[in-house]
Motif scaffolding. Structure first.
Motif, short mmCIF file in Angstrom:
data_model
loop_
_atom_site.label_atom_id
_atom_site.label_comp_id
_atom_site.label_asym_id
_atom_site.label_seq_id
_atom_site.Cartn_x
_atom_site.Cartn_y
_atom_site.Cartn_z
N ILE A 39 45.68 10.47 50.96
CA ILE A 39 46.61 9.87 50.00
C ILE A 39 46.08 8.51 49.60
O ILE A 39 46.01 7.58 50.42
CB ILE A 39 48.04 9.79 50.57
CG1 ILE A 39 48.50 11.20 51.00
CG2 ILE A 39 48.99 9.21 49.52
CD1 ILE A 39 49.97 11.33 51.27
N ASP A 40 45.63 8.41 48.36
CA ASP A 40 45.13 7.13 47.86
C ASP A 40 46.31 6.34 47.34
O ASP A 40 47.33 6.91 46.96
CB ASP A 40 44.10 7.38 46.75
CG ASP A 40 43.25 6.14 46.46
OD1 ASP A 40 43.30 5.18 47.26
OD2 ASP A 40 42.53 6.14 45.44
N GLU A 41 46.19 5.02 47.32
CA GLU A 41 47.31 4.15 46.93
C GLU A 41 48.54 4.52 47.76
O GLU A 41 49.65 4.66 47.25
CB GLU A 41 47.61 4.26 45.43
CG GLU A 41 46.41 4.09 44.52
CD GLU A 41 45.71 2.74 44.68
OE1 GLU A 41 46.34 1.80 45.21
OE2 GLU A 41 44.53 2.65 44.33
N LEU A 49 45.62 13.20 47.05
CA LEU A 49 46.73 12.87 46.15
C LEU A 49 46.58 11.45 45.62
O LEU A 49 46.22 10.52 46.37
CB LEU A 49 48.07 13.00 46.89
CG LEU A 49 48.46 14.40 47.35
CD1 LEU A 49 49.77 14.34 48.15
CD2 LEU A 49 48.61 15.35 46.17
N ALA A 50 46.90 11.29 44.35
CA ALA A 50 46.83 9.97 43.71
C ALA A 50 48.04 9.81 42.81
O ALA A 50 48.63 10.79 42.37
CB ALA A 50 45.54 9.84 42.91
N PRO A 51 48.42 8.54 42.49
CA PRO A 51 49.66 8.35 41.74
C PRO A 51 49.55 8.60 40.24
O PRO A 51 50.57 8.70 39.58
CB PRO A 51 50.01 6.88 41.99
CG PRO A 51 48.73 6.23 42.34
CD PRO A 51 47.87 7.27 42.98
N SER A 52 48.36 8.67 39.67
CA SER A 52 48.28 8.86 38.22
C SER A 52 47.23 9.91 37.89
O SER A 52 46.28 10.14 38.65
CB SER A 52 47.93 7.55 37.50
OG SER A 52 46.62 7.16 37.81
N ARG A 53 47.43 10.47 36.72
CA ARG A 53 46.46 11.43 36.18
C ARG A 53 45.06 10.80 36.12
O ARG A 53 44.07 11.41 36.52
CB ARG A 53 46.93 11.77 34.76
CG ARG A 53 45.95 12.51 33.93
CD ARG A 53 46.42 12.66 32.49
NE ARG A 53 45.55 13.63 31.82
CZ ARG A 53 45.77 14.92 31.84
NH1 ARG A 53 46.82 15.43 32.43
NH2 ARG A 53 44.92 15.76 31.25
N GLU A 54 45.00 9.55 35.66
CA GLU A 54 43.72 8.87 35.49
C GLU A 54 43.00 8.68 36.83
O GLU A 54 41.79 8.88 36.93
CB GLU A 54 43.94 7.49 34.84
CG GLU A 54 44.26 7.53 33.36
CD GLU A 54 45.69 8.01 33.06
OE1 GLU A 54 46.53 8.01 33.99
OE2 GLU A 54 45.97 8.40 31.92
N LEU A 55 43.76 8.31 37.85
CA LEU A 55 43.12 8.08 39.15
C LEU A 55 42.67 9.41 39.77
O LEU A 55 41.59 9.49 40.37
CB LEU A 55 44.07 7.31 40.08
CG LEU A 55 43.46 6.83 41.38
CD1 LEU A 55 42.16 6.06 41.18
CD2 LEU A 55 44.46 5.95 42.16
N ALA A 56 43.47 10.45 39.59
CA ALA A 56 43.06 11.76 40.12
C ALA A 56 41.76 12.21 39.47
O ALA A 56 40.82 12.65 40.14
CB ALA A 56 44.18 12.78 39.88
N ARG A 57 41.66 12.05 38.16
CA ARG A 57 40.43 12.45 37.47
C ARG A 57 39.24 11.59 37.92
O ARG A 57 38.11 12.06 38.05
CB ARG A 57 40.59 12.30 35.95
CG ARG A 57 41.41 13.39 35.30
CD ARG A 57 41.35 13.26 33.78
NE ARG A 57 40.07 13.62 33.24
CZ ARG A 57 39.45 12.97 32.25
NH1 ARG A 57 39.99 11.92 31.71
NH2 ARG A 57 38.29 13.38 31.82
N GLN A 58 39.51 10.30 38.14
CA GLN A 58 38.44 9.40 38.57
C GLN A 58 37.91 9.83 39.95
O GLN A 58 36.70 9.88 40.18
CB GLN A 58 38.97 7.98 38.62
CG GLN A 58 37.96 6.96 39.12
CD GLN A 58 38.52 5.55 39.07
OE1 GLN A 58 38.72 5.00 38.00
NE2 GLN A 58 38.77 4.95 40.23
N ILE A 59 38.83 10.14 40.85
CA ILE A 59 38.41 10.55 42.20
C ILE A 59 37.65 11.88 42.12
O ILE A 59 36.61 12.06 42.77
CB ILE A 59 39.65 10.67 43.13
CG1 ILE A 59 40.28 9.30 43.35
CG2 ILE A 59 39.26 11.30 44.47
CD1 ILE A 59 41.67 9.34 44.00
N GLN A 60 38.12 12.78 41.27
CA GLN A 60 37.39 14.04 41.06
C GLN A 60 35.95 13.73 40.64
O GLN A 60 34.99 14.33 41.15
CB GLN A 60 38.11 14.86 39.98
CG GLN A 60 37.40 16.18 39.66
CD GLN A 60 38.01 16.86 38.43
OE1 GLN A 60 38.55 16.19 37.52
NE2 GLN A 60 37.94 18.17 38.39
#
Ligand SMILES: Nc1ncnc2c1ncn2[C@@H]1O[C@H](COP(=O)(O)OP(=O)(O)OP(=O)(O)O)[C@@H](O)[C@H]1O
Length: 484
Positions: free
Chosen positions: A222-224, A151-162
């Motif tokens: 859970i990131d951030e 889980l990440a707090p933003s769309r951008e961070l989720a895509r980056q982790i993907q």
């Protein structure tokens, strides 16, 4: 001004005292996701061999000081990772684990699985630490059975982790990673992957609609985490998701910041966790030279920003502002004044956001105006300057206070993994000046003053940093020592 932190040296007679009008801040919790953050530019970056002491609390007695888990790790080969994963690390040119990776990985990979609360400075490789754990825990003979949720707090961070999972896991057979962000998962099929990275709202929706079978999940990352567990933010949603997951799931919480209040809650959320944490004086990154610009008044902030444009485009820059409206307004004015800038915030459509961030990553746009939605986690190595056009503030018990955590995350968009960068925070009145003083005092930073009246000196100070290839100690006297 009596209690001005001595960290900022500013002649009293230069300090304007008109307070800023309060404006509504944008929530730092974009609800929605980018890719090639793992760079393969053929250069082995200087590893951050910091001399900071992390406090390691061992929940597992086997993992005590005498255990081989505690010994210094000089290569990823020593971690018992699979051949495919090691080949992935080789392909992205990760030669040695960073400190957080060396410390956290043996604890996270050991059996039986133990929870982890891990803190380390921005840009020090926390993502790969949890990604390697996820890739090691998943059984890829069941490629469509969800087994890990991040889980990440933003769309951008989720895509980056993907993107990081796909890049490091490029040689892992049958690896499927899906992004549970708006528009990311087919409504017809639901989740069809072993690894899912998403934002809490969309994940919750998918579970409720029975489109995400969580019964076999083994790892929750859970990131951030301090932001995600904060009761004033995404805390409720994360708790609701967790309550639907298997009780035995391994929980890994990562962030550069863990304020005490959230840490106490994190300990309940992830019981009996191993902990790796830092003192707040150890949190700033040596490569980031933190400066402040003493603006005569609020109106002149804009003129000074425009004067800085040439310096901003030596590398790439991120300008953080408080509201979406002011982000739009600054973009409009800067473009009218002939500058090329882009703007990204939560009011934009998801796919538009993706395209904007992709353009920025690829260097097609070099100056990005944004809100706190991009303050955390976003990894674009070319960012050499961060501007705090507005000092980050938060509401605490009905009062506006400096937002220590957001300051650290914002400036952490530069100086990634041993690189250098400059942050310039704009102050113009008593309130902004005192807020920055408190932030400097909290982290023990000696901020470098820039003056709009001496532009040659300002340019020199900034250029000396961003044109140098490595951090120079005399420009970063504020942060902990590094031993290379
Ligand atoms: N062992 C390594 N060797 C070389 N580069 C690495 C290594 N680990 C991570 N990196 C690179 O370091 C950069 C920063 O890593 P990452 O984004 O994981 O930082 P972070 O600690 O999560 O930061 P933040 O707190 O801002 O989220 C990335 O570009 C990543 O590819």
């Amino acid at each position: 001004m009596a209690d001005l932190a001595s960290r900022i040296t500013k002649p009293a007679d230069e300090t304007p005292v008109n307070d800023a009008p309060a404006a509504a801040g944008e929530a730092s919790t974009g609800n929605n996701g980018a890719e090639d953050n793992v760079e393969d530019d053929g250069v082995q970056r200087g590893l951050i061999e910091t001399s900071y002491e992390v406090e390691v609390k061992l929940a597992d007695l086997q993992a005590d000081k005498d255990s081989p888990l505690h010994s210094g790790i000089s290569s990823f080969d020593e971690l018992g990772l699979s051949r495919q994963i090691l080949d992935g690390l080789l392909a992205v040119n990760f030669k040695k684990p960073s400190k957080i990776q060396a410390r956290a990985l043996p604890l996270m990979l050991s059996d039986p699985p133990t929870n982890m609360i891990a803190q380390s400075q921005s840009g020090t490789g926390k993502t790969a630490a949890f990604v390697l754990t996820v890739l090691s825990r998943v059984d890829f003979s069941k490629p469509t059975q969800p087994q890990a949720l991040l889980l990440a707090p933003s769309r951008e961070l989720a895509r980056q982790i993907q993107g990081v999972i796909q890049t490091i896991g490029r040689f892992v057979d049958n690896l499927i990673v899906e992004a549970a962000i708006p528009g990311g998962i087919s409504r017809e099929t639901g989740v069809q992957s072993a690894v899912v990275v998403g934002t809490p709202g969309t994940v919750m929706d998918l579970i409720r609609r029975r489109q995400f079978n969580v019964s076999q999940l083994k790892v929750l990352v859970i990131d951030e985490a301090d932001n995600m567990l904060d009761q004033q933010g995404l805390g409720d949603q994360c708790l609701r998701v967790k309550n639907l997951l298997p009780r035995t799931i391994q929980i890994l919480l990562f962030s550069a910041t863990f304020p005490d209040k959230v840490l106490n809650y994190a300990r309940k959320f992830a019981p009996n966790a191993n902990e790796i944490k830092l003192r707040h004086q150890e949190l700033t990154v040596k490569g980031i030279s933190q400066m402040y610009m003493d603006c005569p008044d609020e109106a002149q902030k804009y003129d000074i920003l425009c004067k800085l444009y040439g310096l901003m485009t030596i590398g790439s820059s991120v300008i953080f502002v408080k509201t979406r409206e002011s982000a739009n307004e600054i973009q409009r004015r800067m473009e009218a004044d002939g500058h090329k800038v882009s703007v990204l915030h939560g009011a934009h459509e998801g796919q538009n956001r993706d395209a904007l961030l992709d353009d920025f990553r690829m260097g097609r746009s070099k100056v990005l105006i944004t809100t706190n939605v991009l303050a955390r986690g976003i990894d674009v190595s070319s960012v050499s300057m961060v501007i705090n056009y507005d000092i980050p503030m938060k509401m605490m018990r009905g009062r506006e206070e400096p937002d220590m955590e957001t300051y650290l995350h914002r400036i952490g968009r530069t100086g990634r993994f041993g690189r250098v960068g400059v942050s310039i925070s704009f102050v113009y009145d008593r309130k902004s000046f005192e807020a920055l003083s408190q932030i400097a005092d909290f982290y023990g930073i000696d901020l470098v003053q820039l003056s709009p009246d001496d532009w040659d000196a300002t340019e020199q100070k900034v250029q000396d940093v961003i044109k140098s290839s490595r951090a120079r100690p005399d420009y970063a006297p504020n942060v902990m020592d590094k031993k290379d």
